[in-house]
Design a protein around this motif. Structure first.
Motif, PDB file in Angstrom:
ATOM      1  N   THR A  83       0.823  -1.212   0.000  1.00 17.85           N
ATOM      2  CA  THR A  83       0.000   0.000   0.000  1.00 17.85           C
ATOM      3  C   THR A  83       0.852   1.255   0.000  1.00 17.85           C
ATOM      4  O   THR A  83       0.579   2.210  -0.752  1.00 17.85           O
ATOM      5  N   ILE A  88       0.939   4.211  -2.859  1.00 16.45           N
ATOM      6  CA  ILE A  88       0.692   5.635  -2.595  1.00 16.45           C
ATOM      7  C   ILE A  88       1.878   6.482  -3.034  1.00 16.45           C
ATOM      8  O   ILE A  88       1.717   7.572  -3.605  1.00 16.45           O
ATOM      9  N   VAL A 102       2.002   7.428  -6.779  1.00 14.83           N
ATOM     10  CA  VAL A 102       0.983   8.323  -7.336  1.00 14.83           C
ATOM     11  C   VAL A 102       1.580   9.598  -7.907  1.00 14.83           C
ATOM     12  O   VAL A 102       1.249  10.001  -9.037  1.00 14.83           O
TER      13      VAL A 102
END
Length: 261
Positions: free
Chosen positions: A35, A39, A42
């Motif tokens: 995760t 992130i 991005v």
């Protein structure tokens, strides 16, 4: 009494939230999804989009071809949806508890709806691709089959929600099956049916883009063509055209819904 109900609802919400967290955690562990890494990626992804996906004067020269392919995609989606709606009305009447003729036909129509609905449109496109090849017929049939399943299920629920009092009144007067359907069931269910048809037209236009990549037709084909040649400026124009078309059709659908509902 109200306090007990509220406490029970809070406990139910808490348990549901815990289940969602546990399932999410297990999913990330099984798929090895990081995760934090996702992130962190991005900003780089957004930077690539800003630096590559923009419309230029040269890409605008492809606009006539893009609009022609987009029109093909839109009309294929509308044709698949409307013809599927005709079949779905019949299957919906056979499958509904209110209008079913017998248990066999009811079960058969629900089986057809379930089978065609639970197989994704992309999977149908791949299956039909083996038989019909890369052409617009394959794309049309893939959208048609998927739409039949969804609309049949939606129509069955809409017919089941119709008021039984008018059906009972016509039955008591000795009305025939077709009179009951045309005078009592369809008038009550028609607004919801039209709303579902409009929704499926919007959905099928989005799905037709992906189906077109597989079948070599419509806007999906030229999207795939320019993407593979790394002409990202034209890809940006194609994406922008699809978004604008979907928004316009959605606004038109919302206006129609306000009139009929």
């Amino acid at each position: 009494m109200n306090e007990q109900i509220m406490r029970k609802r809070r406990w139910s919400a808490t348990i549901f939230l815990i289940i969602i967290i546990v399932v999410t955690y297990l999913s990330t562990q099984i798929t090895n999804f990081n995760t934090l890494h996702g992130i962190a990626a991005v900003p780089a992804a957004m930077g690539w989009i800003v630096s590559n996906l923009f419309i230029t004067q040269e890409s605008l020269e492809q606009l006539p071809e893009i609009l022609m392919q987009l029109n093909e995609t839109i009309f294929m989606s509308i044709a698949a949806t409307t013809t599927a709606a005709v079949v779905s009305i019949f299957l919906g009447l056979m499958g509904s508890k209110t209008t079913k003729v017998n248990g066999l036909l009811s079960g058969l129509s629900r089986l057809v709806a379930s089978a065609s609905r639970n197989i994704p449109v992309v999977a149908w496109a791949l299956i039909l691709l083996l038989s019909f090849g890369q052409n617009s017929v394959t794309g049309y049939l893939a959208l048609f089959v998927g739409t039949v399943g969804f609309l049949t299920r939606a129509f069955i629920e809409s017919i089941d929600e119709a008021s039984p009092s008018s059906v009972e009144a016509l039955t008591a007067t000795g009305a025939t099956y077709f009179q009951i359907v045309s005078k009592a069931v369809v008038p009550q269910s028609l607004p919801q049916m039209i709303s579902w048809i409009l929704f499926m037209i919007e959905t099928n236009i989005r799905s037709a883009t992906l189906v077109g990549i597989l079948t070599g037709t419509g806007i999906g084909y030229i999207f795939d063509l320019y993407y593979k040649t790394m002409d990202y400026n034209t890809v940006a124009l194609i994406t922008f055209s699809i978004v604008i078309a979907v928004i316009i059709i959605e606004l038109m659908s919302n206006s129609i819904r306000k009139v009929i509902l």
